[in-house]
Scaffold this motif. Structure first.
Motif, PDB file in Angstrom:
ATOM      1  N   LEU A  24     -25.324 -41.453  96.795  1.00 54.42           N
ATOM      2  CA  LEU A  24     -23.947 -41.892  97.065  1.00 54.42           C
ATOM      3  C   LEU A  24     -23.461 -41.336  98.406  1.00 54.42           C
ATOM      4  O   LEU A  24     -22.876 -42.052  99.217  1.00 54.42           O
ATOM      5  N   THR A  25     -23.700 -40.053  98.624  1.00 54.49           N
ATOM      6  CA  THR A  25     -23.287 -39.407  99.873  1.00 54.49           C
ATOM      7  C   THR A  25     -23.977 -40.057 101.067  1.00 54.49           C
ATOM      8  O   THR A  25     -23.337 -40.368 102.076  1.00 54.49           O
ATOM      9  N   ALA A  26     -25.276 -40.298 100.953  1.00 52.05           N
ATOM     10  CA  ALA A  26     -26.040 -40.907 102.049  1.00 52.05           C
ATOM     11  C   ALA A  26     -25.539 -42.308 102.386  1.00 52.05           C
ATOM     12  O   ALA A  26     -25.644 -42.747 103.534  1.00 52.05           O
ATOM     13  N   ASP A  27     -24.958 -43.011 101.408  1.00 46.37           N
ATOM     14  CA  ASP A  27     -24.457 -44.366 101.650  1.00 46.37           C
ATOM     15  C   ASP A  27     -22.990 -44.369 102.098  1.00 46.37           C
ATOM     16  O   ASP A  27     -22.380 -45.417 102.202  1.00 46.37           O
ATOM     17  N   GLY A  28     -22.430 -43.209 102.347  1.00 47.24           N
ATOM     18  CA  GLY A  28     -21.070 -43.140 102.870  1.00 47.24           C
ATOM     19  C   GLY A  28     -19.973 -43.146 101.824  1.00 47.24           C
ATOM     20  O   GLY A  28     -18.808 -43.356 102.147  1.00 47.24           O
ATOM     21  N   CYS A  29     -20.316 -42.917 100.573  1.00 47.75           N
ATOM     22  CA  CYS A  29     -19.306 -42.867  99.514  1.00 47.75           C
ATOM     23  C   CYS A  29     -18.563 -41.541  99.547  1.00 47.75           C
ATOM     24  O   CYS A  29     -19.126 -40.503  99.915  1.00 47.75           O
ATOM     25  N   THR A  30     -17.319 -41.575  99.138  1.00 47.97           N
ATOM     26  CA  THR A  30     -16.576 -40.363  98.846  1.00 47.97           C
ATOM     27  C   THR A  30     -17.011 -39.945  97.452  1.00 47.97           C
ATOM     28  O   THR A  30     -16.937 -40.752  96.518  1.00 47.97           O
ATOM     29  N   VAL A  31     -17.489 -38.719  97.297  1.00 52.93           N
ATOM     30  CA  VAL A  31     -18.026 -38.272  96.012  1.00 52.93           C
ATOM     31  C   VAL A  31     -17.161 -37.150  95.448  1.00 52.93           C
ATOM     32  O   VAL A  31     -16.833 -36.194  96.154  1.00 52.93           O
ATOM     33  N   THR A  32     -16.782 -37.301  94.174  1.00 51.58           N
ATOM     34  CA  THR A  32     -15.984 -36.302  93.474  1.00 51.58           C
ATOM     35  C   THR A  32     -16.635 -36.029  92.121  1.00 51.58           C
ATOM     36  O   THR A  32     -17.665 -36.615  91.792  1.00 51.58           O
ATOM     37  N   SER A  33     -15.999 -35.167  91.336  1.00 49.88           N
ATOM     38  CA  SER A  33     -16.554 -34.822  90.034  1.00 49.88           C
ATOM     39  C   SER A  33     -15.444 -34.674  88.989  1.00 49.88           C
ATOM     40  O   SER A  33     -15.145 -33.566  88.547  1.00 49.88           O
ATOM     41  N   PRO A  34     -14.829 -35.787  88.577  1.00 43.84           N
ATOM     42  CA  PRO A  34     -13.774 -35.694  87.564  1.00 43.84           C
ATOM     43  C   PRO A  34     -14.365 -35.415  86.179  1.00 43.84           C
ATOM     44  O   PRO A  34     -15.517 -35.751  85.917  1.00 43.84           O
ATOM     45  N   PRO A  35     -13.592 -34.803  85.306  1.00 41.09           N
ATOM     46  CA  PRO A  35     -14.094 -34.552  83.950  1.00 41.09           C
ATOM     47  C   PRO A  35     -13.873 -35.763  83.040  1.00 41.09           C
ATOM     48  O   PRO A  35     -12.897 -36.493  83.195  1.00 41.09           O
ATOM     49  N   TRP A  36     -14.802 -35.956  82.128  1.00 43.60           N
ATOM     50  CA  TRP A  36     -14.656 -36.958  81.078  1.00 43.60           C
ATOM     51  C   TRP A  36     -15.192 -36.345  79.791  1.00 43.60           C
ATOM     52  O   TRP A  36     -16.376 -35.987  79.723  1.00 43.60           O
ATOM     53  N   ASP A  37     -14.340 -36.202  78.800  1.00 45.95           N
ATOM     54  CA  ASP A  37     -14.765 -35.769  77.468  1.00 45.95           C
ATOM     55  C   ASP A  37     -15.719 -34.569  77.532  1.00 45.95           C
ATOM     56  O   ASP A  37     -16.778 -34.574  76.920  1.00 45.95           O
ATOM     57  N   ASP A  38     -15.348 -33.553  78.305  1.00 44.53           N
ATOM     58  CA  ASP A  38     -16.143 -32.327  78.467  1.00 44.53           C
ATOM     59  C   ASP A  38     -17.488 -32.544  79.152  1.00 44.53           C
ATOM     60  O   ASP A  38     -18.389 -31.720  79.031  1.00 44.53           O
ATOM     61  N   HIS A  39     -17.646 -33.643  79.866  1.00 41.41           N
ATOM     62  CA  HIS A  39     -18.881 -33.909  80.613  1.00 41.41           C
ATOM     63  C   HIS A  39     -18.560 -33.928  82.100  1.00 41.41           C
ATOM     64  O   HIS A  39     -17.493 -34.379  82.508  1.00 41.41           O
ATOM     65  N   ARG A  40     -19.498 -33.466  82.893  1.00 42.16           N
ATOM     66  CA  ARG A  40     -19.385 -33.548  84.345  1.00 42.16           C
ATOM     67  C   ARG A  40     -19.713 -34.982  84.752  1.00 42.16           C
ATOM     68  O   ARG A  40     -20.731 -35.524  84.314  1.00 42.16           O
ATOM     69  N   VAL A  41     -18.876 -35.562  85.557  1.00 42.40           N
ATOM     70  CA  VAL A  41     -19.076 -36.927  86.031  1.00 42.40           C
ATOM     71  C   VAL A  41     -19.324 -36.890  87.535  1.00 42.40           C
ATOM     72  O   VAL A  41     -18.617 -36.205  88.272  1.00 42.40           O
ATOM     73  N   VAL A  42     -20.322 -37.603  87.975  1.00 36.15           N
ATOM     74  CA  VAL A  42     -20.516 -37.838  89.407  1.00 36.15           C
ATOM     75  C   VAL A  42     -19.816 -39.151  89.691  1.00 36.15           C
ATOM     76  O   VAL A  42     -20.142 -40.183  89.094  1.00 36.15           O
ATOM     77  N   ALA A  43     -18.811 -39.097  90.575  1.00 35.25           N
ATOM     78  CA  ALA A  43     -18.031 -40.292  90.895  1.00 35.25           C
ATOM     79  C   ALA A  43     -18.110 -40.555  92.393  1.00 35.25           C
ATOM     80  O   ALA A  43     -17.926 -39.636  93.197  1.00 35.25           O
ATOM     81  N   GLY A  44     -18.401 -41.779  92.742  1.00 36.23           N
ATOM     82  CA  GLY A  44     -18.461 -42.168  94.137  1.00 36.23           C
ATOM     83  C   GLY A  44     -17.633 -43.417  94.358  1.00 36.23           C
ATOM     84  O   GLY A  44     -17.522 -44.259  93.467  1.00 36.23           O
ATOM     85  N   SER A  45     -17.043 -43.524  95.539  1.00 41.01           N
ATOM     86  CA  SER A  45     -16.279 -44.733  95.845  1.00 41.01           C
ATOM     87  C   SER A  45     -16.412 -45.076  97.321  1.00 41.01           C
ATOM     88  O   SER A  45     -16.620 -44.207  98.155  1.00 41.01           O
ATOM     89  N   ARG A  46     -16.312 -46.360  97.584  1.00 41.96           N
ATOM     90  CA  ARG A  46     -16.353 -46.872  98.949  1.00 41.96           C
ATOM     91  C   ARG A  46     -15.647 -48.219  98.970  1.00 41.96           C
ATOM     92  O   ARG A  46     -15.517 -48.867  97.936  1.00 41.96           O
TER      93      ARG A  46
END
Length: 172
Positions: A24-46
């Motif tokens: 995701l980072t290599a493709d220019g996405c903004t990457v964050t890590s919001p929580p979902w139901d006690d799980h770590r989420v890798v979130a990317g957007s562009r």
């Protein structure tokens, strides 16, 4: 029992998420890590805008989490959460030459066949400009198995090629 055989573990799913973060980072996405139901989420957007889309801006949101097992209920819950989360993150005016595509993915060593079928059967639509294509990623074997709906959709069909291209880049 073969003493040299390795049992697939949650480590394979965690490693997959780390690699996804890098893609995701290599493709220019903004990457964050919001929580979902006690799980770590890798979130990317562009966001992308192309002439062939008649100036429409497409925002692509990717959400992935590792879970002990993927069943239809969990995938449906995660997909709903991802679509609501993406809706809250959207920039611009929905429908005013803006569309949002969501790729919610659950990663596990155990994926139920019903969840695979549910992910492959169709895209999910919220309103007229928020479309998701849920994914299951099974990391139990050396050859990972990724499942998602790859067909066209009536709403947002103009962006199908773009979304599938990004999905194959992020979820090889």
């Amino acid at each position: 029992m073969n003493p040299h055989a390795t049992e697939p573990t949650a480590d394979a799913a965690a490693a997959y998420l780390e690699a996804l973060h890098g893609r995701l980072t290599a493709d220019g996405c903004t990457v964050t890590s919001p929580p979902w139901d006690d799980h770590r989420v890798v979130a990317g957007s562009r966001a992308d805008r192309k002439v062939r889309w008649f100036g429409t801006k497409v925002e692509l949101f990717v959400f992935a989490a590792a879970v002990p097992e993927v069943d239809v209920a969990t995938l449906g819950e995660f997909t709903g959460w991802a679509m609501r989360y993406a809706k809250d993150l959207r920039r611009g005016i929905p429908g005013a030459r803006n569309a949002a595509m969501v790729l919610p993915a659950l990663v596990s060593t155990r994926v139920h066949p019903e969840a695979v079928r549910w992910a492959a059967e169709d895209a999910r639509v919220m309103g007229t400009t928020l479309i998701s294509r849920p994914l299951t990623i099974e990391t139990a074997t050396a050859a990972r198995r990724t499942t998602m709906y790859r067909g066209r959709v009536v709403v947002g069909g103009l962006f199908t090629g773009h979304v599938l291209q990004k999905a194959s880049l992020y979820f090889p």
